[in-house]
Structure formats: structure tokens, C-alpha cells
Design a protein around this motif. Sequence first.
Motif, PDB file in Angstrom:
ATOM      1  N   MET A 237       0.828  -1.203   0.000  1.00 35.53           N
ATOM      2  CA  MET A 237       0.000   0.000   0.000  1.00 35.53           C
ATOM      3  C   MET A 237       0.865   1.256   0.000  1.00 35.53           C
ATOM      4  N   ALA A 238       1.916   1.245   0.811  1.00 36.28           N
ATOM      5  CA  ALA A 238       2.830   2.388   0.854  1.00 36.28           C
ATOM      6  C   ALA A 238       3.550   2.540  -0.479  1.00 36.28           C
ATOM      7  N   PHE A 239       3.897   1.418  -1.100  1.00 35.15           N
ATOM      8  CA  PHE A 239       4.588   1.439  -2.386  1.00 35.15           C
ATOM      9  C   PHE A 239       3.695   2.059  -3.460  1.00 35.15           C
ATOM     10  N   ASP A 240       2.421   1.688  -3.475  1.00 30.44           N
ATOM     11  CA  ASP A 240       1.469   2.247  -4.437  1.00 30.44           C
ATOM     12  C   ASP A 240       1.347   3.759  -4.275  1.00 30.44           C
ATOM     13  N   LEU A 241       1.221   4.197  -3.035  1.00 30.65           N
ATOM     14  CA  LEU A 241       1.055   5.625  -2.773  1.00 30.65           C
ATOM     15  C   LEU A 241       2.304   6.408  -3.170  1.00 30.65           C
ATOM     16  N   ALA A 242       3.476   5.883  -2.837  1.00 31.40           N
ATOM     17  CA  ALA A 242       4.721   6.557  -3.182  1.00 31.40           C
ATOM     18  C   ALA A 242       4.889   6.658  -4.692  1.00 31.40           C
ATOM     19  N   LEU A 266       3.833  19.443   3.802  1.00 34.75           N
ATOM     20  CA  LEU A 266       2.405  19.696   3.657  1.00 34.75           C
ATOM     21  C   LEU A 266       1.767  18.759   2.629  1.00 34.75           C
ATOM     22  N   ALA A 267       0.485  18.488   2.810  1.00 39.19           N
ATOM     23  CA  ALA A 267      -0.391  17.833   1.825  1.00 39.19           C
ATOM     24  C   ALA A 267       0.241  16.566   1.242  1.00 39.19           C
ATOM     25  N   SER A 268       0.314  16.493  -0.103  1.00 37.05           N
ATOM     26  CA  SER A 268       0.781  15.274  -0.764  1.00 37.05           C
ATOM     27  C   SER A 268       2.218  14.932  -0.391  1.00 37.05           C
ATOM     28  N   GLU A 269       3.042  15.951  -0.155  1.00 34.91           N
ATOM     29  CA  GLU A 269       4.429  15.680   0.213  1.00 34.91           C
ATOM     30  C   GLU A 269       4.535  15.079   1.617  1.00 34.91           C
ATOM     31  N   LYS A 270       3.623  15.442   2.478  1.00 35.89           N
ATOM     32  CA  LYS A 270       3.586  14.838   3.811  1.00 35.89           C
ATOM     33  C   LYS A 270       3.202  13.364   3.702  1.00 35.89           C
ATOM     34  N   GLN A 271       2.214  13.075   2.828  1.00 35.89           N
ATOM     35  CA  GLN A 271       1.802  11.684   2.587  1.00 35.89           C
ATOM     36  C   GLN A 271       2.954  10.876   1.996  1.00 35.89           C
ATOM     37  N   LEU A 272       3.653  11.483   1.036  1.00 38.65           N
ATOM     38  CA  LEU A 272       4.770  10.800   0.383  1.00 38.65           C
ATOM     39  C   LEU A 272       5.866  10.478   1.396  1.00 38.65           C
ATOM     40  N   LYS A 273       6.158  11.421   2.257  1.00 35.76           N
ATOM     41  CA  LYS A 273       7.201  11.216   3.268  1.00 35.76           C
ATOM     42  C   LYS A 273       6.853  10.043   4.179  1.00 35.76           C
ATOM     43  N   LYS A 274       5.588   9.964   4.596  1.00 36.70           N
ATOM     44  CA  LYS A 274       5.140   8.868   5.463  1.00 36.70           C
ATOM     45  C   LYS A 274       5.229   7.529   4.735  1.00 36.70           C
ATOM     46  N   ALA A 275       4.800   7.509   3.468  1.00 34.94           N
ATOM     47  CA  ALA A 275       4.832   6.268   2.684  1.00 34.94           C
ATOM     48  C   ALA A 275       6.269   5.779   2.499  1.00 34.94           C
ATOM     49  N   ILE A 276       7.174   6.698   2.180  1.00 37.58           N
ATOM     50  CA  ILE A 276       8.575   6.329   1.961  1.00 37.58           C
ATOM     51  C   ILE A 276       9.216   5.843   3.261  1.00 37.58           C
ATOM     52  N   ILE A 278       7.721   4.165   5.613  1.00 41.03           N
ATOM     53  CA  ILE A 278       7.283   2.774   5.764  1.00 41.03           C
ATOM     54  C   ILE A 278       8.080   1.855   4.837  1.00 41.03           C
ATOM     55  N   ILE A 279       8.260   2.286   3.586  1.00 40.29           N
ATOM     56  CA  ILE A 279       9.007   1.490   2.609  1.00 40.29           C
ATOM     57  C   ILE A 279      10.434   1.263   3.082  1.00 40.29           C
ATOM     58  N   HIS A 280      11.072   2.307   3.575  1.00 42.99           N
ATOM     59  CA  HIS A 280      12.462   2.196   4.029  1.00 42.99           C
ATOM     60  C   HIS A 280      12.588   1.254   5.224  1.00 42.99           C
ATOM     61  N   ILE A 281      11.650   1.351   6.162  1.00 43.96           N
ATOM     62  CA  ILE A 281      11.689   0.480   7.340  1.00 43.96           C
ATOM     63  C   ILE A 281      11.570  -0.986   6.927  1.00 43.96           C
ATOM     64  N   LEU A 282      10.606  -1.256   6.046  1.00 41.52           N
ATOM     65  CA  LEU A 282      10.382  -2.641   5.636  1.00 41.52           C
ATOM     66  C   LEU A 282      11.483  -3.159   4.713  1.00 41.52           C
ATOM     67  N   ALA A 283      12.038  -2.274   3.873  1.00 38.27           N
ATOM     68  CA  ALA A 283      13.153  -2.686   3.011  1.00 38.27           C
ATOM     69  C   ALA A 283      14.371  -3.061   3.856  1.00 38.27           C
ATOM     70  N   LEU A 324       9.948  -2.160  -7.963  1.00 37.06           N
ATOM     71  CA  LEU A 324       9.323  -1.345  -9.006  1.00 37.06           C
ATOM     72  C   LEU A 324       9.373  -2.065 -10.345  1.00 37.06           C
ATOM     73  N   ALA A 325      10.508  -2.684 -10.631  1.00 36.06           N
ATOM     74  CA  ALA A 325      10.680  -3.352 -11.920  1.00 36.06           C
ATOM     75  C   ALA A 325       9.848  -4.626 -12.023  1.00 36.06           C
ATOM     76  N   GLY A 326       9.798  -5.389 -10.943  1.00 35.24           N
ATOM     77  CA  GLY A 326       9.201  -6.716 -11.026  1.00 35.24           C
ATOM     78  C   GLY A 326       7.758  -6.827 -10.617  1.00 35.24           C
ATOM     79  N   ARG A 327       7.240  -5.819  -9.930  1.00 34.87           N
ATOM     80  CA  ARG A 327       5.854  -5.916  -9.478  1.00 34.87           C
ATOM     81  C   ARG A 327       4.911  -5.150 -10.388  1.00 34.87           C
ATOM     82  N   ASP A 328       5.065  -3.846 -10.452  1.00 36.68           N
ATOM     83  CA  ASP A 328       4.090  -3.000 -11.131  1.00 36.68           C
ATOM     84  C   ASP A 328       4.049  -3.234 -12.635  1.00 36.68           C
ATOM     85  N   THR A 329       5.220  -3.428 -13.257  1.00 33.41           N
ATOM     86  CA  THR A 329       5.234  -3.597 -14.708  1.00 33.41           C
ATOM     87  C   THR A 329       4.577  -4.914 -15.123  1.00 33.41           C
TER      88      THR A 329
END
Length: 526
Positions: A237-242, A266-276, A278-283, A324-329
Motif C-alpha cells: 500500500m505504501a509502495f502504491d502511494l509513493a 504539507l499535503a501530498s508531500e507529507k503523505q509521500l514522506k510517510k509512505a517512503i 514505511i518502505i524504508h523500514i520494511l526494506a 518497481l521493476a518486477g511488481r508493477d510492470t
Amino acid sequence: MFCFVQIVSNDSSPMEVELETSWFLQCLHAYFCFFLIFTLITILPLLSLLFSLLPRPKLWCTCEICHTYLNMSWSKQFDNLCDWYTHLLKNSPGNTIHIHVLGNTITANPDNVEYMLKTRFENFPKGKPFSLILGDFLGRGIFNVDGDSWRFQKKMASLELGKPSIKSFAFEIINCEIKDRLIPLLSSFAASQKEQHRVLDLQDVFRRFSFDTICRFSFGLDPKCLELSLPMSKFAMAFDLASKLSAERAMTAFPLVWKLKRALNLASEKQLKKAIKIIHILAKEVIRQRRKMGFLAHNDLLSRFMCTINDETYLRDVVISFLLAGRDTVASGLTSLFWLLAKHPNVESEIRREADRVLGKNQELTSFGEMKELHYLQAAVYESMRLYPPIQFDSKFCVDDDILPDGSLLRRGTRVTYHPYAMGRIEEIWGPDCLEFKPERWLKDDGVFSPENPFKYPVFQAGFRVCLGKEIALLELKSVALSLLRRFQIQLATRPHPTLRFSPGLTATLSGGLPVLIREREVAPA
């Protein structure tokens, strides 16, 4: 004024005066900070709105294309921005256009594509502007770097992905995921659908499938997103949003807007920061678990990279790039393929007939090599991606002044975009039937698949940056298509729209998903 008088009062001791002065300055500083933040938060959006409503300064471009882009009037006639670009490119000399407000030259000319990706490759890197847009998300991964860093990652990946052992490893994982999860899930749904008339989002299923597969293949870990309960993955979910929010950065005509929002969180950049975050923690957790389990004796790609790289941040960026290469494409390619097959039952029937002829009725694929004999299936997959490439466009930045083969002048710093989506719809490239889904165009008279010039078909890029995982991705697409078409009847749950509608993102994602109805086929006697 009251505070000032109190501070200089003769009744106050020097110590009291100093304390009161310090308190006053702290209050003044706090008030100033609050006022500044409040002003930035409340005034900037209003200024942005007013700025968009006021007449544009003379230094802005007022040509019809730029005017249409800025006020989004193209959306009155076209469902997608890529369809509007296609319309412009088809009707432009040299199949090249200029979006001046974006500083972007867009081309669908194969000669220009070859010039960018091969002839003058060094003059058209990803570039710092692109790296800045995706830097928070992709870091120093292979899709976001140039120079030595790119060469190193390319060399490492190409050495590993070219080995027969890694292809066999990929074949085992893909087949296992299909047999143990994908088919049981669709069978369960087909059985329950008879009673409840349920509709399944096939795009969501493919995204879960490709996420499980790439994690097992690349990292040796299993997120189990495709189990019968269809668990939600916080990481996915975080990957999709980012991906979505990073793409929106690239589409804005005013980069200063997202940069300010990022600076102020602010706004979308705040959402992006939160999503990234999560991605970094899990990676990092993926890397930690791989180290804990040991990586020297494992076949997954991350283990192979870890034998050479110790930098945790670098490895994290490699993990994200693999995803990114192996999932979304792959998920995008499967979604558009099954949408087209549902509209063209004759193609679906021919794929099944070929499989029965090559593999035998009711016989399953047993090796990577057998796939090479399924020429019509290969043609159908290529034809699907000609019309609906997973990556609809790709951009580079011009280092020095240059001239494209069609005569387009480029100043240094210009963003130059080649557009595979539009290229698949241009008659000069593919003929008068270019809008038709026609796998036969890829077959010779003897029925053998014949690839086209990669600069005419840059779905996997071309030249020096050609997709290193191309063969693995094709194996995954064809394996899923073959397995599902031979076992299930898949119908669109709603009346199909003439064209697909896409959501913003780094890869082509259908808006609203792909709702389908599924029935199991009766097994024909061998």
C-alpha cells in the motif's frame, strides 16, 4: 509596552530584569515562529490559487498546446493524458511536439529514440532533475542514477539475470506461485461466485501475484499477499502511494510547488514522506532477515548483491528498484493482456490450441525451454504491450545542445521524452491497422515469432538501458496467461469501455481495476 515598562522599573533587581527580558524574548521568538508557519500554511495555498487565476506573465508560453495542458481542457475530449499526447504526436511533423511550460520535448519517432538511447546515449542521461523527482522514493537505485553507479548495478544484474540457473530458479518460483496460490484462489472464487455473483478485481490479483513473486525471486522472502484471505500488505500500500505521488511530481508544470510542500511537509508531500518511511523500514527489515538467514548459499538476487555490497542504504535502494521493476510492470502487462483477450476470444482460442499442440492436451509446462515453442502466445503478449505498454513514456535530459534526427533543436537541460504508448498507435510505424489487436503481425509466414526493431518498439527500452529483466518478465506474463486461459473462462463484469482509463503512477494502472467474472472450464479428454 507594558512588558517593557515592567522590565525597566526601578523596583526590579538586575536579576529580575534579566529573567524578564529572557522570558520576553522567548515569547517574541515563539510568536514569530508561529506567525511565520501560520502565514506559510494559510497564505501560500491562496497565492497559488490566485497565481493560477491571474493572466500568465509574458515569459510563459501561450501556445495552444501549453494553454491546453495548463487548463486541462484536453480532458474534455480524451480519457487519458497519454491519449491527448498521442493525438498531438500523430499530427505533428516528425511525430515530435514541445510542451514549453514543462521544458519537455516529446517524440514518437523511432529515429529519435535510437539517437537518444544509442547513438548519443551519453548526451541523454536520466539527469539530475529526474533524479531529484524520484530521489526520495528510489534513492540510488538503477532506475534513478547515471554514470558509474548505473554501470555497476547494470553489470551486477546482467551477470546474474543472464545465468541459466537464475532463469530456472525464476521458473520454479513462478510455477509454484501459480499452482499453489493463483489457481486455488481463482477456483475458490469461481465456486463461490455461482451463489453470490461476486466480481473479482483481476488487476488487484495480478498485483498481489507479482508482489509475492518478485519478493521470493529477488529477496528469498514470502509476503503471502495472494493467500485465500487476500491479506492487505502495508508495504504494498505504501509502495502504491509513493509511486502515485512521485509521478504527480513529474507531471506538474511548476516544480516549485511540490518543493515548497516538501520543505514545509504539507499535503501530498507529507503523505509521500510517510509512505517512503514505511518502505524504508520494511526494506531494511528485508535486508536484516536475509542477513540473519544467511545469503551466501541462496539464489535470490538480493543475496547475490549482498556478497559484493555492504552499504545498507545502497542495498535498500536496490530492493526498492527490484520491486518497481518486477511488481508493477508485470501486473500492468497482465491486466491489459487479459482485458484485450476478453474482447478478442479468437486470440484466446488460438493460444489454447497452440498449447494443446505443443505441450499436449491437459499437459502442463514443465521447463523454461518449452516456452520458446509457443510463438503465438509470445506474439499476443508483445501485441498487448504494443498497445498498452506498462511504462507509457520515459524521459531523459539533454546534457549539451543537440539536434534530433527529425530536426528538432534541443537546448541543454531540456527534458526529452520518448512515448511507447503513442508509438504503438502511429500508422507510419505499424500500418493502417495499428489500432487493432493483431498478434499475427509478429509472426512470419511459417508461424514463427519475429521481433521488431527495438527502437520502433521501445517497451523494454532499447540500446544501453534495455530492460535486464525482460526475459524473466516475459516468462511470468506467458506462464500466467497460459495457466489461466487453459483452466478458466474470464469475462469482463461490465461493458468494456473502448479504451482503458489510467490512474496517475510510474506504471500504467487501470482506474477502477479490472472487474471480471470467472468460471472453471470443463477438462477435455486427452
